[in-house]
Scaffold this active site. Structure first.
Site, PDB file in Angstrom:
ATOM      1  N   TYR A  81      -3.611  11.246   0.733  1.00  0.00           N
ATOM      2  CA  TYR A  81      -4.181  10.729  -0.648  1.00  0.00           C
ATOM      3  C   TYR A  81      -4.008  12.120  -1.406  1.00  0.00           C
ATOM      4  CZ  TYR A  81      -5.327   6.110   0.587  1.00  0.00           C
ATOM      5  OH  TYR A  81      -5.211   4.817   0.734  1.00  0.00           O
ATOM      6  N   HIS A 128      -4.474  -7.845   0.182  1.00  0.00           N
ATOM      7  CA  HIS A 128      -3.892  -6.838   0.311  1.00  0.00           C
ATOM      8  C   HIS A 128      -3.063  -6.473   1.652  1.00  0.00           C
ATOM      9  CE1 HIS A 128      -3.457  -2.424  -0.719  1.00  0.00           C
ATOM     10  NE2 HIS A 128      -3.752  -2.145   0.599  1.00  0.00           N
ATOM     11  N   ASP A 141       0.937  -1.176   0.000  1.00  0.00           N
ATOM     12  CA  ASP A 141      -0.150   0.072   0.037  1.00  0.00           C
ATOM     13  C   ASP A 141       0.883   1.246   0.103  1.00  0.00           C
ATOM     14  OD1 ASP A 141      -3.271   0.487   0.568  1.00  0.00           O
ATOM     15  OD2 ASP A 141      -1.983   2.069   1.531  1.00  0.00           O
TER      16      ASP A 141
END
Length: 447
Positions: free
Chosen positions: A366, A423, A216
């Site tokens: 982000y 993930h 990630d």
């Protein structure tokens, strides 16, 4: 001119290290930053727990759609069961003790307090070198994701892992703005700034060379670290690959790969994981990335409700631990959450966001990284030349074949098709990931 051109081609490009200030107000003109490393302990209080319980008791729920499972997001009927457990059975004081079983520290870098855990092996066989390993989490995870893999890496012989010939001391920092690392007070804090801060952290701990591991955001940060100071990075191990470069060559590879994969360097496993291409790389990615568009544009607006409601926060975070662990969990009424994790584990991760009020600052990461044209960022035109290991888990959000990864990662030592897992690799399949990290490091040490 020809000789100059050839020599310039041979020189490895790196990201400029630069410098930064993320503290409140102007950077002090005088005085050196406090470089001390301070022991840190997670604490809680009756007041904190009582406030949580009050909010959980007053939660409002929307009635669920019949037969919707997790297709519309977190199923509200199952959410009520999770919240009932959280309110009546989850013991935060006990989980704080679990979190404190490893040594926690804080240190100030570029004006903000950086939190990390540092775990050394309890026993090192004579003549064995201990390898420093920095492991970096992502969103919506935390340093806690690594609690199951740490003992496998620091005490491999005790867990029947490869005779203990590779032993690590593990450093797991919290990304600034996540958990117990202070949030940046200035705009512009991206993965490159994080990479620089983590290099400074390792340097402050006395390490000149070290291994890196990430998935990630941790993948992006550790990749930037390898691009910034390759001489400090002995090896880079990743369980998610970011590739922003797209072009005619990739388009041809995608088109031909479904019919003549061998012609474009794709394996049978690559084909199985990549095709049908539109479904797996566009439709499924769009379905799972709505959060990304919100967080990359207006994180503070969406974050208001999450920061105020523990139930909303849990639904938002735990939904990712469902479908990012296994795409088929979308069809289950309970999102398959308890088939891979315990509610104590899942809620402990949520609590790290709740008690630190860090959901908004974590979401801002982000915006800082994605609001720019990916082709214009400092790292977009810089390759990775350090030894690299890639663990490709079958349920990861997107699959990157080795032949595509080579566009950026020029020195791939190991590339493993993992038999299962998604993930949150360290959290879900700690033994598989630990074995792959050891396999990679053993190969690098033999070079």
């Amino acid at each position: 001119m020809l000789v100059y051109w050839m020599r310039s081609r041979q020189k490895i490009k790196t990201i400029e290290i630069g410098d930064g200030w993320w503290g409140s107000g102007e950077r002090p003109l005088k005085g050196k930053e406090d470089e001390s490393i301070r022991p840190f302990k997670i604490e809680t209080s009756d007041k904190e727990i009582e406030d949580l319980h009050r909010r959980l008791e007053q939660a409002r729920y929307a009635p669920h759609l019949e037969g919707a499972a997790f297709h519309y997001g977190f199923n509200s009927s199952y959410l009520q069961k999770v919240v009932a457990y959280w309110r009546n059975q989850f013991d935060w004081r006990k989980q704080v003790e679990v979190l404190n079983k490893y040594a926690h520290f804080q240190t100030t870098i570029e004006g903000i307090n950086i939190h990390f855990i540092h775990v050394k092996p309890s026993y090192v066989p004579h003549g064995r070198a201990v390898q420093p390993l920095l492991m970096v989490h992502g969103w919506p995870g935390s340093f806690y994701e690594f609690y199951k893999i740490i003992p496998l890496l620091t005490e491999p012989a005790r867990h029947n892992l490869n005779e203990g010939d590779v032993v690590f001391e593990v450093i797991c920092p919290s990304i600034p703005g996540y958990g117990f690392s202070e949030a940046p007070h200035q705009k512009g804090f991206d993965s490159i700034a994080t990479a620089r801060i983590f290099h400074k952290l390792m340097n402050r701990l006395g390490f000149k060379e070290y291994y890196l591991q990430g998935g990630d955001w941790g993948s992006r940060i550790t990749t930037n670290m390898a691009q910034m100071l390759p001489q400090s990075v002995k090896g880079l191990h990743l369980n998610l690959i970011f590739i922003s470069r797209q072009g005619l060559r990739r388009m041809i590879s995608v088109m031909l790969g479904a019919y003549v994969p061998w012609l474009v360097g794709l394996t049978r496993e690559d084909v199985q994981r990549t095709y049908p291409f539109i479904q797996k790389n566009i439709y499924e990615l769009l379905r799972e990335s709505g959060y990304l568009h919100i967080q990359a544009t207006k994180p503070d607006t969406a974050g208001c409700g999450l920061n105020d409601s523990p139930v909303g926060l849990a639904a938002y975070i735990l939904e990712k631990f469902s479908t990012w662990t296994d795409k088929s969990f979308l069809h289950k009424d309970d999102g398959g959450l308890e088939s891979k994790y315990s509610l104590d584990e899942l809620l402990t991760n949520v609590m790290i966001y709740w008690v630190t009020s860090s959901i908004v600052s974590s979401m801002r990461f982000y915006k800082e990284n994605i609001s720019k044209d990916p082709g214009l960022t400092a790292d977009a035109r810089v390759g990775v030349y350090v030894p690299t290991g890639i663990a490709a888990f079958p349920q990861e959000l997107v699959h990157t074949p080795r032949v595509w990864a080579k566009d950026i990662f020029k020195n791939i030592i190991t590339y493993s098709y993992m038999p299962r897992g998604g993930h949150f690799a360290a959290f879900e399949e700690p033994k598989l990931l630990a074995q792959d990290i050891m396999h990679f490091v053993r190969k690098v040490e033999q070079l």
